[in-house]
Design an enzyme around this catalytic site. Structure first.
Site: not given
Ligand SMILES: NC(=O)c1ccc[n+]([C@@H]2O[C@H](COP(=O)([O-])OP(=O)(O)OC[C@H]3O[C@@H](n4cnc5c(N)ncnc54)[C@H](O)[C@@H]3O)[C@@H](O)[C@H]2O)c1
Ligand SMILES: O=C(O)[C@H](O)[C@H](O)COP(=O)(O)O
Length: 378
Positions: A206, A253, A45, A256, A67, A231, A236, A147, A208
């Site tokens: 956790a 961050h 990412s 994941g 990611t 997180d 960032e 959601d 964005r």
């Molecule tokens: N911190 C980390 O390391 C990390 C790791 C994985 C993912 N992420 C982030 O988390 C996000 C979500 O991941 P995921 O796998 O659950 O994605 P996903 O696409 O499986 O689920 C996201 C959900 O959010 C819902 N949504 C969208 N807009 C919304 C709103 N305004 N209000 C409520 N719900 C809403 C969607 O309908 C969907 O069901 C990713 O897009 C990524 O940016 C961060």
């Molecule tokens: O979107 C994701 O899958 C997560 O935010 C992911 O863990 C980001 O980690 P990176 O790719 O920056 O190492």
């Protein structure tokens, strides 16, 4: 064929080297000399793939990000050039859920609370939100989701409006970062929404960074103490330094970043490329690249009714992953952009809870499995 890969995609050598010439890059930017002959580019990412990258990559046919989040890819520009792209949906959902579980079980966040019967509101009921919801339910919490895209469909889980957060014990954010569409998430948690939270509510992000208005959060935390776990940070790898000391757990961050989650991310791209470009080559199974070892967690004789259920779960969870370790490293080294990136690049090998194998005497296997542990008979 040249495949250019971020060095932080574990198992890449095993998965891709049989197909093509594989070259690695380190850090956010892909060197021009690699872009010049890249047919396939696989990133994390931290690497934005937009016009400036595409202009330097005349042969590019496929971009993959290992990611879940895809907000760093300019999908319009990719489509305009006819370049295929893919992400890795769900790859690190377990890791994110275990981060949230481990965070609320730390004494600093828990503050003596027994989470059983308490209310958790999950914003975003996709992969990471659902995985988190399952674990918090297994802990004994009452979980509801916000959601708008899923509410009203065939999903029988508890859904409701964002205003449910006003009566929540834990609020955890799991949405993609979006700035358009009917329900954009950019600054979804603005000053007014933050002010609607009860003072004792635990707020966790956790997803964005910019889903929470970090300035509004700073203003709130400057006025009163709250329990906040961050997180992800707006801007960032630059973080608002004034915010960090006011946050209960602060990490760079890495929610994941379990090794299993990262390997699943690499594998998801392998799977797509295998189907699209190399369908005639033998497929390497995921199990071959995932770690297969286990830790003996001993004999588990506890049920959810026992007084010390939450304490015992906390002990087991923190044996595998304790976010306070990442919090300390972040406060010490992660406040500069270089430090932030460095902590992530050199992240320790973190395992998922399934590495712990438990044998059970007084059986509540469903709950133990739902928390993420392996039950000996599995
Ligand atoms: N911190 C980390 O390391 C990390 C790791 C994985 C993912 N992420 C982030 O988390 C996000 C979500 O991941 P995921 O796998 O659950 O994605 P996903 O696409 O499986 O689920 C996201 C959900 O959010 C819902 N949504 C969208 N807009 C919304 C709103 N305004 N209000 C409520 N719900 C809403 C969607 O309908 C969907 O069901 C990713 O897009 C990524 O940016 C961060
Ligand atoms: O979107 C994701 O899958 C997560 O935010 C992911 O863990 C980001 O980690 P990176 O790719 O920056 O190492």
């Amino acid at each position: 064929m040249n495949i250019v890969i971020d060095e932080n995609l574990p198992a890449a050598q095993t998965l891709f080297s049989g197909w093509a010439n594989v070259e690695y890059f380190s850090g956010r930017d892909v060197p021009e000399r690699l872009l010049a002959h890249a047919d396939v580019l696989l990133v994390r990412s931290i690497t934005g793939v937009g016009q400036p990258v595409l202009e330097r990559a005349p042969n590019l046919k496929f971009v993959g990000t290992a990611t879940i989040g895809i907000d760093h890819l300019d999908t319009e520009a990719l489509s305009a050039r006819g370049i295929e792209y893919a992400n890795a949906p769900g790859c690190n959902a377990i890791s994110v859920a275990e981060y949230v579980l481990a965070a609320i079980l730390t004494p600093e966040v828990r503050q003596g609370r027994d989470w059983r019967g308490k209310k958790a509101i999950i914003i975003g009921a996709g992969n990471t939100g659902s995985s988190t919801g399952r674990k918090l339910t297994a802990l004994g919490m009452n979980v509801c989701y916000v959601d708008p895209f899923l509410e009203g469909g065939h999903d029988s889980r508890c859904f409701g409006p964002l205003s449910m957060i006003e009566n929540a014990d834990v609020v955890s954010l799991h949405v993609p970062l979006t700035e358009s569409g009917p329900y954009p998430t950019y600054h979804l948690f603005n000053e007014a929404v933050l002010a609607s939270l009860r003072p004792d509510t635990v707020l966790i992000n956790a997803s964005r960074g910019a889903v929470i208005d970090n300035h509004a959060l700073l203003n709130l935390l400057t006025q009163e103490r709250r329990t906040v776990v961050l997180d992800v940070w707006e801007g960032e790898p630059h973080v608002n330094e004034a915010l960090v000391p006011l946050v209960t757990l602060a990490t760079p961050h890495i929610a994941g970043h379990s090794i299993e989650g990262k390997i699943r991310g690499t594998y998801a791209l392998y799977d797509v490329l295998h189907a699209q470009l190399f369908p005639d080559t033998p497929e390497i199974p995921l199990q071959q690249v995932l770690p297969s070892d286990g830790i003996d967690g001993g004999c588990w004789a506890l049920t959810e009714q026992d007084n010390d259920y939450v304490d015992q779960v906390a002990k087991l969870v923190h044996q595998v992953y304790d976010p306070r370790v990442d919090d300390r490293a972040f406060r010490e080294h992660g406040l500069t952009a270089e430090g932030f990136d460095d902590l992530r690049r050199r992240y320790h090998t973190r395992r998922e809870l399934s590495v712990v194998r438990l044998s059970t005497e007084q059986i509540d296997c469903g709950r133990i499995r739902a928390l993420g542990f392996t039950v000996e008979s599995d």
